[in-house]
Each structure stands twice: as structure tokens, then as C-alpha cells.
Design a protein around this motif. Structure first.
Motif, PDB file in Angstrom:
ATOM      1  N   GLY A  29       0.818  -1.285  -0.024  1.00  0.00           N
ATOM      2  CA  GLY A  29      -0.098  -0.042   0.013  1.00  0.00           C
ATOM      3  C   GLY A  29       0.775   1.391   0.071  1.00  0.00           C
ATOM      4  O   GLY A  29       0.523   2.250  -0.337  1.00  0.00           O
ATOM      5  N   GLY A  30       2.047   1.185   0.515  1.00  0.00           N
ATOM      6  CA  GLY A  30       2.920   2.422   0.298  1.00  0.00           C
ATOM      7  C   GLY A  30       3.902   2.475   1.472  1.00  0.00           C
ATOM      8  O   GLY A  30       4.425   1.507   1.908  1.00  0.00           O
ATOM      9  N   GLN A  34      -0.043   7.456  -7.746  1.00  0.00           N
ATOM     10  CA  GLN A  34      -0.476   7.870  -6.362  1.00  0.00           C
ATOM     11  C   GLN A  34       0.865   8.671  -5.419  1.00  0.00           C
ATOM     12  O   GLN A  34       0.556   9.143  -4.422  1.00  0.00           O
ATOM     13  CB  GLN A  34      -0.996   6.774  -5.612  1.00  0.00           C
ATOM     14  CG  GLN A  34      -2.298   6.301  -6.271  1.00  0.00           C
ATOM     15  CD  GLN A  34      -3.034   5.106  -5.145  1.00  0.00           C
ATOM     16  OE1 GLN A  34      -2.318   4.769  -3.870  1.00  0.00           O
ATOM     17  NE2 GLN A  34      -3.853   4.320  -5.719  1.00  0.00           N
ATOM     18  N   HIS A  75       3.416   0.298  -5.017  1.00  0.00           N
ATOM     19  CA  HIS A  75       2.928   0.925  -3.504  1.00  0.00           C
ATOM     20  C   HIS A  75       1.654   1.738  -4.087  1.00  0.00           C
ATOM     21  O   HIS A  75       1.631   2.770  -4.394  1.00  0.00           O
ATOM     22  CB  HIS A  75       3.912   1.819  -3.168  1.00  0.00           C
ATOM     23  CG  HIS A  75       5.089   1.335  -2.364  1.00  0.00           C
ATOM     24  ND1 HIS A  75       6.215   2.035  -2.203  1.00  0.00           N
ATOM     25  CD2 HIS A  75       5.074   0.194  -1.899  1.00  0.00           C
ATOM     26  CE1 HIS A  75       7.137   1.404  -1.522  1.00  0.00           C
ATOM     27  NE2 HIS A  75       6.444   0.000  -1.296  1.00  0.00           N
ATOM     28  N   LYS A 115      -2.519   2.324  -2.813  1.00  0.00           N
ATOM     29  CA  LYS A 115      -3.438   2.335  -1.950  1.00  0.00           C
ATOM     30  C   LYS A 115      -4.773   1.394  -2.780  1.00  0.00           C
ATOM     31  O   LYS A 115      -5.169   2.076  -3.686  1.00  0.00           O
ATOM     32  CB  LYS A 115      -3.846   3.596  -1.119  1.00  0.00           C
ATOM     33  CG  LYS A 115      -2.968   3.826  -0.459  1.00  0.00           C
ATOM     34  CD  LYS A 115      -3.488   5.157   0.513  1.00  0.00           C
ATOM     35  CE  LYS A 115      -2.283   5.705   1.458  1.00  0.00           C
ATOM     36  NZ  LYS A 115      -0.946   6.151   0.944  1.00  0.00           N
ATOM     37  N   ASN A 151      -2.728  -6.909  -3.010  1.00  0.00           N
ATOM     38  CA  ASN A 151      -1.507  -6.598  -2.256  1.00  0.00           C
ATOM     39  C   ASN A 151      -0.926  -8.149  -2.536  1.00  0.00           C
ATOM     40  O   ASN A 151      -1.861  -9.213  -2.414  1.00  0.00           O
ATOM     41  CB  ASN A 151      -1.521  -6.336  -0.620  1.00  0.00           C
ATOM     42  CG  ASN A 151      -1.666  -4.725  -0.615  1.00  0.00           C
ATOM     43  OD1 ASN A 151      -1.563  -4.097  -1.694  1.00  0.00           O
ATOM     44  ND2 ASN A 151      -2.258  -4.416   0.634  1.00  0.00           N
TER      45      ASN A 151
END
Length: 435
Positions: free
Chosen positions: A207-208, A269, A302, A304, A308
């Protein structure tokens, strides 16, 4: 860095052995001073992974003692000594004059009387730090990745050759190679359990990552060094900093390194697309080709709200495998033994080997797996097919003159903001990997 090295030689050099067994043995030199079983070590780089590695070294059965630390920033160095001291008490014996700060502080720490140097700094700084430790005749544990560009990899490889001549221990933080579940499963693959390996798929999709806002009194160099993940010359981008683990497993399974790569990627993102905060991509996809024509497909991102996955898979002529513990097909297998976490196990293996006087060297595969990630990054940045040999020989130097950098130096041109504070962002189709 010859890609025509025999499969047998590659496997002999790159297959880790679990539970403390050494890859190679040389008892001519012990790790510690004559007449003492104490292993003194210093920590260069006091971030999360550096503190973690130091903690894990002191968790081993060895008589280990931390005697010096170095970091670019005083607060991080002080915090490391304080926190590690609370947990490990007398194993932390760092006098105030052995806490060093600045971009050249690694020299002061390595010059302290010690047996082992732990290097856990941003990847862009590692080649010169590794070289210095080798020149000083110290055993080394260095976190992955070991560089951020082709010149850095060449420098590390040259130092690896020197470390072998000096019988120095070199451990690299690709911890899956120390986990029995991977070791046992990949050994079976190498013994033919899934037949010929036709393709591998490797993923690091999350996600990051953290971001540290700028302080008003920071120089640009201080800001980038503190926020190192977001600058190519320091981190090598996500494919290099994190996805290297999965790429390493794919190459380990195959018993080879790719000869070329094409890829695609971009940033949708990353810090809301703000080019004044970060210059790295947030998604990459690579198609690596090996000398025999087989493929490794790679996803790193990465994003959101996206799918995943952090894993590896191998497809062969007789079956398929998740190298972390199972095989399906003609020779089914499931690992059922005990497999400790790799970060701790790699330190058990390293310290136990030093206590026995055994020496092994993981530097070559650490450098080659790092370069596999760099090859993929440059293919994604350029949207062109890039070959291993050409990139290794002619790839960009992201930080020329890095040995002389201080916290007040200008940042390298590859990360220098323009008049509007925007950082250079690679544009696929325009970016040149060789300029």
C-alpha cells in the motif's frame, strides 16, 4: 559478472545453508582477538533496519558487544545507543566519543577496534562504506540492496574480490536465503522436483511507504538523506529497495541472472503525484529474460486500494512451486519443519560461523541481485529493452563524487530540484539509462 558462468558454479556459490552451517570454511582466521571470545561490532546506519540488525546480533549466542555507532544525524545515533542499551545492558558499550555523525562518520566508526561492521545505510552510500571496511580488514554484514546504480555495483563487486583475498566474512541481508523453508524447497527445485524451470513470477505489491516532511532548517542534502527512500540515487526506487527480495528468490530458483529486461511503470499515487516531494515510481512491471529464453515476471508497487501480494512462484516442466515451502506436480512436497524468521536467523548463522572461525561470503550474489533490480528499474524508466552487459558497463552514475558529500553539499544533478522545487521524474520513452 559473466552471465555464462556454469549453473553448477552458481548454485555452489549462491545456495544458503540453514541453521548455522557455513557456505565455505576457512579456519585460518578467527573473528575475534586472540585470547578472547568477544566479538566487537560497530553499527553504521542507525535507522530501523540497522537497529534491528544490531539487536538481532546481540540476541545470538555469541559474546557480542556494540562498541561504536555512526549515522548522518545525531538524534538517530543517540537514540540507537539509548534503545539498544536499555535492552542489552552491558552488551552495549558505546562511549560518548564513539558516537559519530555526518556522511563521513562511517570512517570513524570502522576505524574503532572491532571485528565486525554492520552497514545499514541508504543503498547509495553503501559501496564506498563497504569498500572502506574491506580495506580495513573488517568482517561485514551489509543490508540489501548494496548499491543504487551500475557504478556502485561495479565498486561493490571489486570490493567483494578483495574481501575474498583477505578471508573476510561478508553477510548480505537477503534473509530468505537463511530460512529453512526456502532453502529446503529450492534445493528440491534444483534437484529437479519441478523439472526445467520455465518461468517465475515475483511480487512485492503493497500500500505504500513512509514519508518524512521537510524541516525548515534542513539543507536539501539533509532532507533527501533523511527522506532517502524517495530519491533514486539513495534508494534505487521500490524495485531495488524492497522488491529485491523477490527478484533474488527468482534468480536463486533459476540458478542464473537475466541477460535483458523490458518493463513499464509510472507514478499515479506517489505523494499524490507531487513532484516536489518524491521522484520515484509507485508501480513497475518487468519481463526478465534469461540466457536459455525462460522468463521472470515481476510486479512491484505502492498503491492504496490495489491487490497486495509479496511472494514468489516457479513454473516447471513437471510442476509448480511456491519456493517458501511447497511443490505441486510430479514430486509434491510441503515444508513442515521449523523455519525461524530470516532476519534473526541470518545473524545466528553469521555469529555462529564467526565463533567457529568459519568464513563465508555472500557479497557476489548480493551485488548481482541488486543489479537485477537496477536492470528492471532502468527498463521501466526508459520503456526500452535493456541488456545486463551494456547497463553494467555504461549505466548512469546517479551520484558522481559521492565520496566527498557532506550534509551541506549540493545534491547530485539526478535529484536536484528545479526553480519550482520539482524533482526530475523519469519519463518512459524519453529517459536514457546510459546518460
Amino acid at each position: 559478472m559473466q552471465n555464462n558462468a556454469s549453473r553448477r558454479t552458481f548454485l555452489k556459490q549462491s545456495t544458503a545453508v540453514a541453521a548455522g552451517a557455513a557456505i565455505a570454511t576457512n579456519v585460518a582466521r578467527t573473528a575475534h582477538a586472540a585470547g578472547s571470545d568477544e566479538i566487537k561490532f560497530v553499527l553504521v546506519g542507525c535507522g530501523g533496519r540497522g537497529n534491528g540488525a544490531a539487536d538481532q546480533i546481540m540476541n545470538t549466542k555469541g559474546n557480542t558487544k556494540l562498541v561504536a555507532v555512526a549515522d548522518a544525524f545525531q538524534n538517530k545515533a543517540d537514540y540507537a545507543v539509548s534503545q539498544l542499551g536499555k535492552k542489552h545492558k552491558e552488551k552495549v558499550a558505546v562511549d560518548p566519543d564513539k558516537i559519530f555523525t555526518g556522511l563521513d562518520a562511517y570512517k570513524n566508526a570502522i576505524d574503532v577496534e572491532c571485528d565486525l561492521v554492520v552497514i545499514a545505510t541508504p543503498p547509495g552510500f553503501k559501496p564506498q562504506q563497504f569498500e572502506y571496511a574491506v580495506n580495513k580488514g573488517k568482517h561485514i554484514f551489509m543490508e540489501k540492496p548494496v548499491a543504487s546504480d551500475a557504478p556502485g555495483v561495479r565498486r561493490v563487486l571489486a570490493s567483494v574480490e578483495e574481501s575474498k583475498k583477505k578471508d573476510l566474512m561478508v553477510g548480505i541481508g537477503l534473509q530468505r536465503r537463511h530460512e529453512p523453508r526456502y532453502v529446503e524447497t529450492i534445493k528440491r527445485i534444483h534437484d529437479g522436483a519441478i523439472g526445467d524451470v520455465i518461468a517465475t513470477r515475483v511480487y512485492w505489491n503493497g500500500g505504500g511507504i513512509w514519508y518524512r516532511n521537510r524541516n525548515a532548517d534542513q539543507t536539501e542534502m539533509a532532507f533527501q538523506t533523511n527522506n532517502w527512500y524517495h530519491f533514486n540515487w539513495l534508494s534505487g526506487d521500490q524495485i531495488c529497495e524492497q522488491h529485491i527480495h523477490n527478484l533474488d528468490v527468482g534468480c536463486w530458483v533459476k540458478g542464473a541472472y537475466p541477460v535483458k529486461c523490458n518493463g513499464m511503470g509510472g507514478r499515479d499515487q506517489r505523494e499524490n503525484g507531487d513532484p516536489t516531494k518524491s521522484q520515484i515510481f509507485d508501480h513497475t512491471f518487468c519481463e526478465y529474460t534469461f540466457e536459455d529464453g525462460s522468463k521472470m515476471f515481476s510486479q512491484g508497487r505502492h498503491l492504496k486500494g490495489a491487490w497486495n501480494q509479496v511472494s514468489e512462484f516457479a513454473h516447471g516442466s513437471k510442476g509448480t512451486s511456491d519456493p517458501s515451502g511447497w511443490i505441486e506436480g510430479a514430486n509434491p512436497y510441503k515444508f513442515t519443519g521449523n523455519s525461524p524468521g530470516g532476519h534473526q536467523q541470518e545473524q545466528h548463522d553469521l555469529i555462529e560461523a564467526l565463533m567457529r572461525g568459519d568464513i563465508y561470503n555472500e557479497g557476489e550474489y548480493g551485488a548481482k541481485s541488486t543489479f537485477t533490480a537496477i536492470l528492471g528499474r532502468e527498463a521501466c524508466y526508459s520503456a526500452k529493452e535493456v541488456t545486463w552487459d551494456e547497463l553494467l558497463a555504461k549505466g548512469r552514475d546517479l551520484a558522481p563524487g559521492i565520496d566527498d558529500y557532506t550534509i551541506d553539499s549540493p545534491v547530485p544533478p539526478s535529484a536536484r530540484p528545479d526553480a519550482d522545487g520539482k524533482y526530475p521524474i523519469p519519463v518512459p520513452g524519453e529517459y536514457n539509462p546510459f546518460v
